[in-house]
Design a protein around this motif. Structure first.
Motif, PDB file in Angstrom:
ATOM      1  N   UNK A 107      24.237  33.042 -13.179  1.00 61.34           N
ATOM      2  CA  UNK A 107      24.245  31.581 -13.344  1.00 61.34           C
ATOM      3  C   UNK A 107      25.334  30.929 -12.494  1.00 61.34           C
ATOM      4  N   UNK A 108      26.362  31.693 -12.116  1.00 66.47           N
ATOM      5  CA  UNK A 108      27.475  31.135 -11.345  1.00 66.47           C
ATOM      6  C   UNK A 108      28.790  31.643 -11.913  1.00 66.47           C
ATOM      7  N   UNK A 109      29.916  31.172 -11.381  1.00 62.50           N
ATOM      8  CA  UNK A 109      31.219  31.621 -11.901  1.00 62.50           C
ATOM      9  C   UNK A 109      31.375  31.321 -13.397  1.00 62.50           C
ATOM     10  N   UNK A 110      31.953  32.282 -14.115  1.00 59.47           N
ATOM     11  CA  UNK A 110      32.093  32.186 -15.574  1.00 59.47           C
ATOM     12  C   UNK A 110      33.578  32.153 -15.942  1.00 59.47           C
ATOM     13  N   UNK A 111      33.951  31.220 -16.795  1.00 60.89           N
ATOM     14  CA  UNK A 111      35.320  31.172 -17.320  1.00 60.89           C
ATOM     15  C   UNK A 111      35.379  31.962 -18.621  1.00 60.89           C
ATOM     16  N   UNK A 112      36.305  32.900 -18.709  1.00 62.75           N
ATOM     17  CA  UNK A 112      36.438  33.747 -19.896  1.00 62.75           C
ATOM     18  C   UNK A 112      37.803  33.515 -20.553  1.00 62.75           C
ATOM     19  N   UNK A 113      37.780  33.297 -21.853  1.00 66.14           N
ATOM     20  CA  UNK A 113      39.002  33.128 -22.643  1.00 66.14           C
ATOM     21  C   UNK A 113      39.179  34.358 -23.531  1.00 66.14           C
ATOM     22  N   UNK A 114      40.325  34.981 -23.474  1.00 69.83           N
ATOM     23  CA  UNK A 114      40.561  36.176 -24.271  1.00 69.83           C
ATOM     24  C   UNK A 114      40.874  35.869 -25.726  1.00 69.83           C
ATOM     25  N   UNK A 115      40.656  36.880 -26.580  1.00 68.84           N
ATOM     26  CA  UNK A 115      40.960  36.755 -28.004  1.00 68.84           C
ATOM     27  C   UNK A 115      42.265  37.477 -28.298  1.00 68.84           C
ATOM     28  N   UNK A 116      42.982  37.019 -29.320  1.00 68.37           N
ATOM     29  CA  UNK A 116      44.248  37.654 -29.653  1.00 68.37           C
ATOM     30  C   UNK A 116      44.051  38.997 -30.347  1.00 68.37           C
ATOM     31  N   UNK A 117      42.961  39.129 -31.116  1.00 71.92           N
ATOM     32  CA  UNK A 117      42.865  40.298 -31.999  1.00 71.92           C
ATOM     33  C   UNK A 117      42.302  41.551 -31.333  1.00 71.92           C
ATOM     34  N   UNK A 118      41.794  41.419 -30.132  1.00 73.90           N
ATOM     35  CA  UNK A 118      41.364  42.581 -29.346  1.00 73.90           C
ATOM     36  C   UNK A 118      41.936  42.429 -27.939  1.00 73.90           C
ATOM     37  N   UNK A 119      43.210  42.835 -27.731  1.00 74.90           N
ATOM     38  CA  UNK A 119      43.838  42.573 -26.432  1.00 74.90           C
ATOM     39  C   UNK A 119      43.157  43.307 -25.274  1.00 74.90           C
ATOM     40  N   UNK A 191      32.420  23.890 -10.492  1.00 76.00           N
ATOM     41  CA  UNK A 191      31.884  25.177 -10.020  1.00 76.00           C
ATOM     42  C   UNK A 191      31.739  26.196 -11.141  1.00 76.00           C
ATOM     43  N   UNK A 192      32.367  25.949 -12.281  1.00 77.36           N
ATOM     44  CA  UNK A 192      32.220  26.858 -13.421  1.00 77.36           C
ATOM     45  C   UNK A 192      30.891  26.572 -14.109  1.00 77.36           C
ATOM     46  N   UNK A 193      30.093  27.609 -14.330  1.00 81.28           N
ATOM     47  CA  UNK A 193      28.736  27.403 -14.841  1.00 81.28           C
ATOM     48  C   UNK A 193      28.513  27.924 -16.254  1.00 81.28           C
ATOM     49  N   UNK A 218      27.308  22.624 -19.455  1.00 89.93           N
ATOM     50  CA  UNK A 218      27.184  24.070 -19.251  1.00 89.93           C
ATOM     51  C   UNK A 218      27.212  24.777 -20.595  1.00 89.93           C
ATOM     52  N   UNK A 219      26.609  25.969 -20.661  1.00 85.79           N
ATOM     53  CA  UNK A 219      26.656  26.715 -21.918  1.00 85.79           C
ATOM     54  C   UNK A 219      28.050  27.246 -22.206  1.00 85.79           C
ATOM     55  N   UNK A 220      28.479  27.080 -23.439  1.00 87.30           N
ATOM     56  CA  UNK A 220      29.764  27.621 -23.901  1.00 87.30           C
ATOM     57  C   UNK A 220      29.464  28.564 -25.065  1.00 87.30           C
ATOM     58  N   UNK A 221      29.728  29.842 -24.843  1.00 91.65           N
ATOM     59  CA  UNK A 221      29.477  30.849 -25.867  1.00 91.65           C
ATOM     60  C   UNK A 221      30.777  31.098 -26.604  1.00 91.65           C
ATOM     61  N   UNK A 222      30.918  30.487 -27.764  1.00 93.56           N
ATOM     62  CA  UNK A 222      32.143  30.651 -28.533  1.00 93.56           C
ATOM     63  C   UNK A 222      31.822  31.425 -29.803  1.00 93.56           C
ATOM     64  N   UNK A 223      32.509  32.541 -29.973  1.00 87.98           N
ATOM     65  CA  UNK A 223      32.371  33.325 -31.204  1.00 87.98           C
ATOM     66  C   UNK A 223      33.567  32.942 -32.048  1.00 87.98           C
ATOM     67  N   UNK A 224      33.294  32.327 -33.203  1.00 90.33           N
ATOM     68  CA  UNK A 224      34.370  31.666 -33.940  1.00 90.33           C
ATOM     69  C   UNK A 224      34.618  32.261 -35.323  1.00 90.33           C
ATOM     70  N   UNK A 440      25.190  45.671 -24.476  1.00 91.82           N
ATOM     71  CA  UNK A 440      24.722  45.309 -23.129  1.00 91.82           C
ATOM     72  C   UNK A 440      23.979  43.969 -23.084  1.00 91.82           C
ATOM     73  N   UNK A 441      23.289  43.602 -24.162  1.00 91.22           N
ATOM     74  CA  UNK A 441      22.551  42.338 -24.145  1.00 91.22           C
ATOM     75  C   UNK A 441      23.461  41.123 -23.952  1.00 91.22           C
ATOM     76  N   UNK A 442      24.767  41.315 -24.065  1.00 96.62           N
ATOM     77  CA  UNK A 442      25.712  40.229 -23.788  1.00 96.62           C
ATOM     78  C   UNK A 442      25.557  39.719 -22.358  1.00 96.62           C
ATOM     79  N   UNK A 443      25.049  40.573 -21.486  1.00 94.30           N
ATOM     80  CA  UNK A 443      24.804  40.191 -20.084  1.00 94.30           C
ATOM     81  C   UNK A 443      23.873  38.982 -19.994  1.00 94.30           C
ATOM     82  N   UNK A 444      22.910  38.920 -20.900  1.00 96.57           N
ATOM     83  CA  UNK A 444      21.885  37.850 -20.840  1.00 96.57           C
ATOM     84  C   UNK A 444      22.458  36.444 -20.838  1.00 96.57           C
ATOM     85  N   UNK A 445      23.657  36.306 -21.386  1.00 94.50           N
ATOM     86  CA  UNK A 445      24.233  34.965 -21.501  1.00 94.50           C
ATOM     87  C   UNK A 445      24.432  34.290 -20.151  1.00 94.50           C
ATOM     88  N   UNK A 446      24.573  35.104 -19.115  1.00 90.20           N
ATOM     89  CA  UNK A 446      25.017  34.553 -17.825  1.00 90.20           C
ATOM     90  C   UNK A 446      23.934  34.619 -16.758  1.00 90.20           C
TER      91      UNK A 446
END
Lengths: 482, 482
Positions: A107-119, A191-193, A218-224, A440-446
């Protein structure tokens, strides 16, 4: 980092993206294995840095490192099969009916935000980064303020893997800065998609809103996260109360309760067995050692949330864990009636940490009423016998509408990295129930589909060429073929 | 309709949804064929109603009816194969590693908004309704104010098909009322879990924003059209200018230009061949008969948009079509320079109707600059030889980032209902580039995954049971199997 620096990194990321679009699926998989090799080769420096920054025990960190490597490798292997290309070919009739071929591209460049509980597993080189690269997308990673040193070591391994493979460094960009403005600038960059995030509801929802309100949404996949209700059904409880009490308290307090799948709510119908079960729970909770949480901020938030829960009317303490040092997190289990729970929304809020709430129902109708009152969940667990499920068909049907993963016995903590994993669920557990962030199905998001109509074979992506050079499964003229 | 009436219809829709969740894929496919049978059996009453309400010619309406029936049948056949269940089974090891199984289920009741330009294929019983039912979702259809009688006849056929099959009427709900408030109430209803729309940017974006701003955000799939640029490349133009002029003007004016895939922009590098081509275009446009548009509102909007385009500085008329009656839509083709185009965003706006704009570029670099200036498109077409594409590798690469369907010669009007069709594209052509609204894959929009962990076989959906009773393809322990 300044907006100018962030802009330069994102612009650069387009070069990484274009590169990933050009190489074959097999090459992309090799790149991912090259990155996995470098992560695997990291030694004590990484583990010690993460231990110092997160207070997570060394064995847990060793395990998480292995899981992280496994994510890169298993996603790479899945990508290589072509399963996510979803190639479709309709050859037409050489006349009015066109030759149309479709595949999924990044889909294009992806911005990833890390989680604290799984460094490791949900941060710099975590599942979001691995699945975005698997989709052929470059990544711009936003450093997590809780573990900057860990993050930089991991970023170094990624950069090394990229360099050894011979890909441009811009495949993986790295943005520093704890200020909210840094993350905002990233999400708002044209440019972030797509965006991937794991963390709090507040943080995830804020990013989702930013993504939706951009000029180009743009799609934002947030696991909350969620409260992951566990229904202890009558027959099961009568037969298993001792083992189940141990199992439940173990899951509730595992990793100081710092999992998105922590089973915060336990729900059962009042009975003699339940009274006996409560006694066992009390015994088990009292054994739980106090422990250090990931960061001071999380420890404070836990203490506050626990205090808020315990001060609600008609909430009783079943037991607390061991306590000697006020800086440590102490486990706790409370109880309340379903009637009280249904009247007070505070009781359904997630307490991030080792605290649970037992909801005692007057009858089976209240089990359904409690579930109906809950929002979307990552997981729902039935501690049940076959007879229990047969007797609770409506509860079972409703649970399927409310979560992403439904467990029969077992405990929701422990999220396996397999094809069949759904780590995601209806809002507010995530912002998009249609995708998983683990497996692996996490790939589908992008990915997004692109059709080619009447193109000469030589210009088609390999996935769609006549000769099927990648030997991937495709749907050709309505039939699945390899 | 009042909010109370809408609420009652949506609540009822949950019954339809629950029913669709319970029946098997084969039964769902049979229900869809039963609906198709009733649509097929509709006779002159339907065609005459649509003709009276849309001014579309009878043969076109007959064709569109056939296409609509074909959509139900082809989506039903695809659903029955299990391709959209995407069943994954990881059997675990009987101990620590759990048995996890995942499939895609319906997301919940879907609100569908009909389009004016396809009173059958993109309206009451159109592709959105068929694909939602194919996903196991009930539909609440919002009547289009442009063709209420057509819509009610079609709704009657759907209801008849549902009744003959023996399904509850609530599988398909019908909401009347032209006011925006009616659509808003539908999108904001908590039980509605997704929205499908085809129409204007303004309408689609408004619904998208409503969906994103709900307490529980939901996906809104809005197909909002585009200008569908056609690049006439030098070698092709030199060899084919006569036939291509006929083909382009034919596509531009087909159906009075009332298609989302209407090729509104034509882009070429200045040359002698282009001058000759312009003469041919002039000849062709002058032959185009005036025609009645779908509704008075659309005709007025067309006249306005055309007037706005023609009044921009440095825009010249190449030719207009025949004109005798001021109530009719007259075709037109304008020209401008790439330099002018790049300086004036108005020139990139869609004119819904038979009007096009030729953009004359100084050189090949301007071809790329023009494409870069455009937003996301449903389609991009190259009128090109193999040598042209070889010489324009950057343009070809950029085009793949800008659209959902890329054509080599041919014309973008005519959207085939096949697996390989991507009808959708980057924003602003749609609100979600990751999905198509035409072809069986449209079903995917309304699905979400659900995992079952350690469940006894008898409680699993048929898609996931050990015996594979539906005989569908599944990924079992990392291998594709049937």
């Amino acid at each position: 980092m300044s907006n100018e620096q962030i802009h330069a990194i994102v612009q650069d990321s387009l070069i990484g993206y274009q590169y990933l679009q050009k190489i074959s699926l097999a090459e992309r998989a090799s790149l991912m294995h090259a990155i996995a090799d470098e992560i695997e080769a990291l030694g004590d420096e990484l583990i010690q840095a993460a231990h110092a920054e997160s207070a997570l025990p060394l064995p847990r960190l060793q395990g998480e490192k292995g899981r992280t490597v496994n994510q890169w490798r298993s996603y790479a292997n899945a990508v290589k099969t072509g399963i996510y290309a979803e190639a479709r070919i309709d050859k037409g009739d050489g006349a009015a009916k066109a030759d149309i071929r479709k595949y999924n591209k990044g889909i294009g460049p992806v911005a990833v935000f890390g989680a604290s509980n799984f460094p490791f597993a949900f941060s710099t080189a975590g599942g979001d980064t691995a699945s975005a690269v698997g989709a052929g997308c470059s990544v711009i990673f936003k450093e997590h303020p809780g573990h900057p040193n860990t993050s930089k070591i991991m970023a170094g391994a990624i950069a090394q893997g990229i360099a050894k493979f011979g890909a441009p460094a811009a495949v993986f960009g790295y943005v520093e800065g704890a200020a909210h403005a840094v993350g905002e600038a990233l999400v708002l960059h044209p440019a972030v998609k797509a965006v991937a995030f794991t963390g709090s509801f507040r943080g995830g929802k804020a990013l989702f809103d930013l993504g939706a309100q951009r000029q180009e949404p743009i799609p934002v996949f947030a696991e909350m996260g969620s409260v992951n209700p566990v229904f202890a059904l009558p027959n099961y409880l009568a037969e298993n109360l001792e083992a189940f009490a141990t199992q439940y308290v173990g899951s509730l307090t595992l990793g100081v309760g710092q999992f998105c799948t922590n089973p915060g709510l336990l729900i059962a119908v009042k009975s003699e067995a339940l009274d006996a079960f409560k006694e066992r729970l009390e015994t088990e909770v009292k054994k739980v050692a106090e422990a250090t949480m990931l960061h001071e901020g999380i420890a404070q938030a836990y203490a506050q949330a626990k205090g808020k829960l315990s001060s609600q009317p008609d909430v009783a303490l079943i037991a607390e864990g061991l306590s000697s040092d006020s800086s440590q997190a102490v486990a706790a289990l409370y109880s309340t009636s379903a009637t009280t729970f249904l009247a007070n929304a505070v009781l359904g809020e997630e307490v991030f940490g080792p605290t649970g709430l037992l909801i005692e129902c007057d009858d089976e109708a209240q089990l359904i009423a409690v579930l109906q009152a809950l929002g979307g969940q990552l997981t729902i667990t039935f501690a049940a016998t076959v007879a229990d499920i047969q007797q609770q068909a409506d509860l079972f049907a409703l649970a399927q509408e409310k979560c992403g993963r439904l467990l029969f016995n077992g405990m929701p903590t422990g999220v396996e990295v397999v094809y069949a994993m759904q780590h995601g669920g209806p809002f507010p557990s995530t912002t998009d129930s249609r995708f998983t962030s683990v497996g692996p199905d996490a790939v589908k998001r992008f990915l997004r589909p692109l059709s080619f109509q009447n193109w000469p074979n030589e210009f088609l992506p390999l996935e769609l060429q006549d000769e099927n050079p990648l030997a991937i499964e495709r749907v050709v003229d309505n039939n699945r073929t390899v």
